[in-house]
Enzyme design. Sequence first.
Site, PDB file in Angstrom:
ATOM      1  N   GLU A 131       0.962  -0.994   0.209  1.00 50.81           N
ATOM      2  CA  GLU A 131       0.185   0.224  -0.042  1.00 50.81           C
ATOM      3  C   GLU A 131       1.072   1.124  -0.032  1.00 50.81           C
ATOM      4  O   GLU A 131       1.536   1.930   0.874  1.00 50.81           O
ATOM      5  CB  GLU A 131      -0.719   0.504   0.832  1.00 50.81           C
ATOM      6  N   ARG A 173       5.249 -13.097   9.284  1.00 51.11           N
ATOM      7  CA  ARG A 173       5.718 -12.040   8.999  1.00 51.11           C
ATOM      8  C   ARG A 173       7.191 -11.348   9.580  1.00 51.11           C
ATOM      9  O   ARG A 173       7.820 -12.186  11.086  1.00 51.11           O
ATOM     10  CB  ARG A 173       5.578 -10.794   9.532  1.00 51.11           C
ATOM     11  N   LYS A 216       3.793   0.080  10.367  1.00 51.24           N
ATOM     12  CA  LYS A 216       4.103   2.094   9.301  1.00 51.24           C
ATOM     13  C   LYS A 216       3.551   2.835   9.922  1.00 51.24           C
ATOM     14  O   LYS A 216       4.298   4.046   9.705  1.00 51.24           O
ATOM     15  CB  LYS A 216       3.206   1.451   8.185  1.00 51.24           C
TER      16      LYS A 216
HETATM   17  P1  ATP Z   1      -0.216  -1.326   6.979  1.00 52.97           P
HETATM   18  O1  ATP Z   1      -1.333  -2.479   5.833  1.00 52.97           O
HETATM   19  O2  ATP Z   1      -0.278  -1.722   8.106  1.00 52.97           O
HETATM   20  O3  ATP Z   1      -0.226  -0.214   6.792  1.00 52.97           O
HETATM   21  P2  ATP Z   1       1.711  -3.240   5.898  1.00 52.97           P
HETATM   22  O4  ATP Z   1       3.490  -3.576   6.394  1.00 52.97           O
HETATM   23  O5  ATP Z   1       1.385  -4.655   6.059  1.00 52.97           O
HETATM   24  O6  ATP Z   1       1.379  -2.190   6.823  1.00 52.97           O
HETATM   25  P3  ATP Z   1       1.426  -3.431   3.072  1.00 52.97           P
HETATM   26  O7  ATP Z   1       2.225  -2.651   2.326  1.00 52.97           O
HETATM   27  O8  ATP Z   1       0.387  -3.441   3.721  1.00 52.97           O
HETATM   28  O9  ATP Z   1       2.058  -2.753   4.288  1.00 52.97           O
HETATM   29  O10 ATP Z   1       2.651  -4.252   2.513  1.00 52.97           O
HETATM   30  C1  ATP Z   1       3.357  -5.039   1.650  1.00 52.97           C
HETATM   31  C2  ATP Z   1       3.441  -6.640   1.763  1.00 52.97           C
HETATM   32  O11 ATP Z   1       4.340  -6.865   2.456  1.00 52.97           O
HETATM   33  C3  ATP Z   1       2.090  -7.671   2.285  1.00 52.97           C
HETATM   34  O12 ATP Z   1       2.073  -8.550   2.048  1.00 52.97           O
HETATM   35  C4  ATP Z   1       2.470  -7.725   3.680  1.00 52.97           C
HETATM   36  O13 ATP Z   1       2.119  -8.864   3.991  1.00 52.97           O
HETATM   37  C5  ATP Z   1       4.125  -7.838   3.675  1.00 52.97           C
HETATM   38  N1  ATP Z   1       4.661  -7.180   5.261  1.00 52.97           N
HETATM   39  C6  ATP Z   1       4.167  -6.232   5.595  1.00 52.97           C
HETATM   40  N2  ATP Z   1       4.896  -6.231   6.612  1.00 52.97           N
HETATM   41  C7  ATP Z   1       5.608  -7.672   6.737  1.00 52.97           C
HETATM   42  C8  ATP Z   1       6.629  -8.532   7.651  1.00 52.97           C
HETATM   43  N3  ATP Z   1       6.992  -7.533   8.716  1.00 52.97           N
HETATM   44  N4  ATP Z   1       7.088  -9.133   6.900  1.00 52.97           N
HETATM   45  C9  ATP Z   1       7.142  -9.423   6.281  1.00 52.97           C
HETATM   46  N5  ATP Z   1       6.119  -9.230   5.959  1.00 52.97           N
HETATM   47  C10 ATP Z   1       5.697  -7.927   5.533  1.00 52.97           C
END
Ligand code: ATP
Length: 642
Positions: free
Chosen positions: A116, A342, A352
């Site tokens: 995102e 994760r 984030k």
């Molecule tokens: P948010 O959704 O709260 O804004 P997010 O870290 O999930 O934060 P995204 O942009 O949705 O952000 O993440 C993109 C991809 O990265 C998603 O598929 C998510 O599962 C993966 N991702 C995010 N954080 C981690 C992590 N700490 N370890 C592994 N994969 C991650």
Amino acid sequence: MSYESRLRPQNGGTVPLGPYRSSFGSQPWFGEDKDLLDLGATCVGDSALIAGLLEGSPLGRPASRPHLAIKTMELQRMAIAGTAVTESGRDFIRDVIQADLSARRYATVVTRFPPEPNGYLHIGHAKSISLNFGVAEEFGGRCHLRFDDTNPTKEEQEYIDAIERDVRWLGFDWGKHLYYASDYFEQLYAWAEYLILHGKAYVDDQSQEEMRATRGTLTEPGQNSPFRDRSTAENIDLFRRMRAGEFPNGTRVLRAKIDMTSGNINLRDPVLYRILHASHPRTGSNWCIYPSYDFAHGQSDAIESVTHSICTLEFEDHRPLYDWFLDNLPVPSRPKQYEFARLNLSYTVLSKRVLTELVRQHYVSGWDDPRMPTLAGLRRRGVPPAAIRDFVKRVGVAKANSVVDVAMLDFSIREVLNQSASRRMAVLRPLKVVIENYPEQATEELEALNNPEDVNAGVRRIRFSRELYIERDDFMEDPPKKFYRLSPGREVRLRYAYFITCRQAVKNSAGELVELRCTFDPATRGGNTPPDGRKVQATLHWVSAADAITAEVRLYNQLFNRPDPDTRDFSRDLNPASLEVLTNCRLERALASVELGESIQFERQGYFCRDIDSTAERPVFNRTVGLRDTWAKVRTADDRKP
Ligand code: ATP
Ligand code: MG
């Protein structure tokens, strides 16, 4: 064999040491025994492994033997590093894909990385990127980069650009497969109407609070909305008017009609569309209703013919909903969702929301502050992308959440930089040395190796003269037993130069040390043992006073001083000493011409890189990672002796 069972030492608690033995070092911030234990207990997320390792180990009495506790930590890290590497390339995701391909369920593997654009990518994302792009590459498929841009209030073009830059920097390429969920808004809208026409979605006029109140809890079912049984005609009419912009924000939503009594809260009539009068970076003011993440995600996968939709564990409970949409809509393909754990890192926050706050409230200088766990921050700190790839590979892909010791990342960084970084001498906290028996105006050039790890790196010439600088910490007037460096009457080696002996410590009227008067032995030129076979116990780095350049050096430490920072009230756990700026460092002249992005080892100090804040007159260097500091370890152990 499962990942968890592979982590377990195989033969009676012996840990595969592999080639990693020498590279693990104690970290100065492993100060507290409690932290050691906390970290030990979380770093591999496998209590059986820890129990195995600790059996008969001194960790039972860590308070009295902190250095041994540190050793145990090293063992744990090695257990991870060793096992992840010995069986790399196999994990449950790869097993699933291999099985699917063998059974010819798909012709090509298609994965996607779906960020995102509401912030910069961090090292957790690197794990997801490496996994998604990695498996696509390994199995001859492709990986899409898809921006999940369904929330225009938080998303910005700056983030889109940064994400593309960072994925490329990490070493991955989506080719022509760059997509945006917003490209599918028209199709998603059509599918929402499709659900309404099939009696599977309805417009709900309840307020957010009412919906929350009737959603139920984990133990209690929810209650049906009073608007749940609206006619299809009324639903279509209202939904179209929602799209046309007739209603203000928050007055109505479109919900799926699934089951308010489901044990899975995600299936209790989830929201598909909400009203949001906001301009979107890509679709401008075309839309005033936006799809929810759940409604957009799986269908976007289906539109792109994604085969394996890999996401993190928190989406496990969303999988039934993901499948429900695909089962109830005329989608062009049938992707499947898989969840993995994760990445969590000790002393690090990967939320984030928190990272955004750190930037907005100026706790850090920006998204690329070298203390940030963002890819932009790591890059500016001098971390090579290969080290991040190596790190996430070692961590591996598991199905159970755990916290990885941040020292493992440092380990990977050192592994990569040790091979490639040129060695230079830099004195960070200078102490002047005058060599009394060296002629006043004389200078000479000595040869120094550029990289002892790389025979092809060659040599350079460094200048020696009567006045030099050495590191302030390399001198002690009244040294304790295990301090072997310079002190009055003591002889040490200056690297590549000569043996020198300290004759006098000169102080000012305030009693502060201002310079050392030393003598040198011409028979030791090049730092070689003299004919009489005399030995010294320490070799110091140094620079010639006349020849050195002055620079600013920024030393970074962990941004948080707790292994598990409180993400709700994170400011309390910030490390006040996370940045130390040294403004009067003296560097070997060759360091005047370092390129941005080049890594250099400052001998005995660590790996450094030039910062973008550098000017022609005043270079600025960032410390990427320290070398291991055996002295700090000895000192800590000594200090604690009763
Ligand atoms: P948010 O959704 O709260 O804004 P997010 O870290 O999930 O934060 P995204 O942009 O949705 O952000 O993440 C993109 C991809 O990265 C998603 O598929 C998510 O599962 C993966 N991702 C995010 N954080 C981690 C992590 N700490 N370890 C592994 N994969 C991650
Ligand atoms: Mg997310």
